[in-house]
Design an enzyme around this catalytic site. Structure first.
Site, short mmCIF file in Angstrom:
data_model
loop_
_atom_site.label_atom_id
_atom_site.label_comp_id
_atom_site.label_asym_id
_atom_site.label_seq_id
_atom_site.Cartn_x
_atom_site.Cartn_y
_atom_site.Cartn_z
N ARG A 51 -5.25 3.93 -7.04
CA ARG A 51 -4.00 4.51 -6.54
C ARG A 51 -3.00 3.39 -6.24
O ARG A 51 -2.91 2.90 -5.12
CB ARG A 51 -4.27 5.36 -5.30
CG ARG A 51 -5.17 6.54 -5.58
CD ARG A 51 -5.48 7.35 -4.34
NE ARG A 51 -4.27 7.93 -3.75
CZ ARG A 51 -4.26 8.76 -2.72
NH1 ARG A 51 -5.41 9.10 -2.15
NH2 ARG A 51 -3.14 9.24 -2.25
N ASP A 53 0.16 1.13 -5.41
CA ASP A 53 1.16 1.27 -4.35
C ASP A 53 2.56 1.33 -4.95
O ASP A 53 2.76 1.09 -6.15
CB ASP A 53 1.02 0.08 -3.39
CG ASP A 53 1.58 0.38 -2.02
OD1 ASP A 53 2.10 1.50 -1.81
OD2 ASP A 53 1.49 -0.50 -1.14
N ARG A 208 -2.00 -8.01 -2.75
CA ARG A 208 -0.76 -8.69 -2.39
C ARG A 208 -0.92 -9.59 -1.16
O ARG A 208 -0.23 -10.60 -1.03
CB ARG A 208 0.35 -7.66 -2.19
CG ARG A 208 0.73 -6.99 -3.51
CD ARG A 208 1.97 -6.13 -3.39
NE ARG A 208 1.71 -4.91 -2.64
CZ ARG A 208 2.51 -4.44 -1.68
NH1 ARG A 208 3.58 -5.12 -1.31
NH2 ARG A 208 2.23 -3.32 -1.08
#
Length: 279
Positions: A51, A53, A208
């Protein structure tokens, strides 16, 4: 029957994968396309491998959807002509989402729980003379030079089975234990830095945050061993900056041989019940 859909998209104008009321999402666009093209009486239910972002891209997203050919004549006709179905979906979908192929999934296949690993790439340009405005939506432009060797060394210290709570946005009831299979940095001939990270799954914002940690090392603000120190903290460290999403791309998802799919789904479901993977 269950269909496997291999998907690519530019995530720049999406609020992530997951459908959200009133927001443009990849899942929302694909669901609408499937429901319309197959003329389904109810909204198609799709499951993805990761999923992603808001703002994250994908070249190798994998999705499955269950279709009952008896429901409509259109579905019955098109699930026997999957290349035609792929073309029709692409004709309906916006240009920033492309179906690469549609195939009949083997028995036991589950796009999420059958996956062995996901591989992401993060791209950075740290030389102003090499910044290409044509790739500004897919590559992070960094104003200071980065030491790729130091970043690669730091990345290597994080490989293995660990609790990545220090690099994740904690979600209620979700585990932050992941197996990082590979993590390394290279500099391409054109000067671009590319970080490749491969794991069984990723928790929310993990990639990230990992990249943000590596940038601190690459700039020389932190030693290579700092990454491992952060990892042992087992809580989100405010010194780890989460970098922008647009430099991140889901490149590939791998699955076991057909005969091992059901066992993989059972194992992963038990281990990750209630968790989510992210981009």
């Amino acid at each position: 029957m269950r269909l496997r859909i291999d998907l690519a998209y530019d995530g720049g104008d999406f609020r992530g994968w997951a459908a959200q009321p009133g927001l443009r999402t990849v899942q929302g666009e694909l669901t609408t396309a499937l429901t319309t093209v197959l003329r389904l009486p109810e909204e198609a239910q799709v499951t993805c491998a990761g999923r992603t972002d808001s703002g994250v891209h994908a070249r190798g997203q994998v999705v499955h959807v269950d279709v009952d050919p008896e429901v409509s004549k259109t579905a019955a006709r098109q699930v026997t002509q999957l290349e035609v179905l792929a073309r029709r979906l692409n004709g309906f979908l916006p240009r920033d989402v492309r179906v690469r192929r549609v195939t009949e999934a083997p028995a036991g296949f589950d796009a999420r729980f059958a996956a062995l690993w996901r591989r992401y790439a993060y791209r950075i340009v740290d030389d102003p003379a090499r910044v290409d405005p044509l790739t500004r939506n897919h590559v992070l432009s960094w104003p200071r030079a980065l030491d790729v060797a130091a970043m690669d060394q730091a990345a290597g210290t994080l490989v293995g089975l660990h609790d990545f709570a220090a690099f994740c946005k904690k979600r209620e009831g979700a585990t932050t234990i992941r197996t990082l299979l590979d993590f390394g940095w290279t500099r391409a001939e054109d000067g671009m830095l590319v970080g490749h990270v491969r794991a069984d799954a990723f928790c929310h914002s993990m990639v990230r945050a990992l990249v943000g940690c590596m940038i601190a090392v690459g700039e020389g603000r932190k030693e290579a061993g700092w990454a491992a120190e952060i990892l042992t903290g087992l809580r989100r460290d405010p010194n780890v900056v989460v970098v922008p999403a647009h430099g991140l791309t889901l490149e590939e998802v791998a699955y076991p041989e057909d005969a091992a799919l059901a066992a993989r789904v059972e194992l992963t479901s038990a281990r990750r019940s209630g968790t989510e993977v992210e981009g």
